[in-house]
Design a protein around this motif. Sequence first.
Motif, mmCIF file in Angstrom:
data_model
loop_
_atom_site.group_PDB
_atom_site.id
_atom_site.type_symbol
_atom_site.label_atom_id
_atom_site.label_comp_id
_atom_site.label_asym_id
_atom_site.label_seq_id
_atom_site.Cartn_x
_atom_site.Cartn_y
_atom_site.Cartn_z
ATOM 1 N N THR A 66 0.858 -1.183 0.000
ATOM 2 C CA THR A 66 0.000 0.000 0.000
ATOM 3 C C THR A 66 0.894 1.232 0.000
ATOM 4 O O THR A 66 1.988 1.221 0.541
ATOM 5 N N SER A 67 0.412 2.281 -0.626
ATOM 6 C CA SER A 67 1.198 3.507 -0.656
ATOM 7 C C SER A 67 0.271 4.703 -0.497
ATOM 8 O O SER A 67 -0.928 4.612 -0.731
ATOM 9 N N LEU A 68 0.866 5.822 -0.079
ATOM 10 C CA LEU A 68 0.123 7.077 -0.076
ATOM 11 C C LEU A 68 -0.105 7.436 -1.533
ATOM 12 O O LEU A 68 0.840 7.570 -2.287
ATOM 13 N N SER A 69 -1.345 7.539 -1.926
ATOM 14 C CA SER A 69 -1.652 7.887 -3.312
ATOM 15 C C SER A 69 -1.981 9.372 -3.372
ATOM 16 O O SER A 69 -2.127 10.007 -2.333
ATOM 17 N N PRO A 70 -2.123 9.933 -4.547
ATOM 18 C CA PRO A 70 -2.176 11.398 -4.642
ATOM 19 C C PRO A 70 -3.032 12.114 -3.603
ATOM 20 O O PRO A 70 -2.581 13.108 -3.061
ATOM 21 N N HIS A 73 -1.048 12.172 0.945
ATOM 22 C CA HIS A 73 0.300 12.576 0.548
ATOM 23 C C HIS A 73 1.017 13.272 1.689
ATOM 24 O O HIS A 73 0.404 13.685 2.665
ATOM 25 N N ILE A 98 4.268 13.579 -11.127
ATOM 26 C CA ILE A 98 3.015 12.942 -11.543
ATOM 27 C C ILE A 98 1.888 13.931 -11.753
ATOM 28 O O ILE A 98 0.873 13.592 -12.339
ATOM 29 N N ARG A 115 6.120 11.325 -7.224
ATOM 30 C CA ARG A 115 5.996 9.940 -6.749
ATOM 31 C C ARG A 115 7.352 9.460 -6.283
ATOM 32 O O ARG A 115 8.337 9.537 -7.024
ATOM 33 N N GLY A 119 5.924 4.670 -4.799
ATOM 34 C CA GLY A 119 4.592 5.116 -5.170
ATOM 35 C C GLY A 119 3.934 6.047 -4.171
ATOM 36 O O GLY A 119 2.809 6.479 -4.389
ATOM 37 N N HIS A 120 4.609 6.359 -3.058
ATOM 38 C CA HIS A 120 4.073 7.336 -2.110
ATOM 39 C C HIS A 120 4.112 8.713 -2.774
ATOM 40 O O HIS A 120 5.029 9.020 -3.532
ATOM 41 N N THR A 121 3.130 9.553 -2.477
ATOM 42 C CA THR A 121 3.051 10.871 -3.100
ATOM 43 C C THR A 121 3.608 11.940 -2.180
ATOM 44 O O THR A 121 3.279 11.998 -0.999
#
Length: 139
Positions: A66-70, A73, A98, A115, A119-121
């Motif tokens: 899992t990652s922080l997506s836009p 952030h 991104i 990014r 993939g963390h924002t």
Amino acid sequence: MIDVGLTHIALPVSNLEKSIEFYATYAQMQVVHRRVDTNTGVSVVWLTDYTRPFAVVLIETKSVNTSLSPLAHLGVGCKSREAMDVLCDQARQAGVLIDEPKDFGYPVGYWAFLRDPDGHTLELSYGQEIGLTVEQENI
């Protein structure tokens, strides 16, 4: 003295050194603590930009599920619009920009999304007044 209040956010990362380099480049953060957890054998670093008592904790894992997506952030304020543009140009060339810089006016300001290697924002911004707003409310 003990810590009180929000002190850190922890992020899983798959390559500690690549993540340290990313946050040093785009958020001007430096390692202030590094260890291998004696119970798990996992490598951990704490990064800070020395502007306040807050750290980003990076925890190395085999994979990041899992990652922080836009929308979720980390936000970093830049010294000037020009400084932010330099970082965005660098991010564009590195293929990590991104969302191109946009000016949303007050109170959102000028911002862009990058990014990190997992993939963390990371949001870069200029003109947001979060710190000033908090200080004014604390008076």
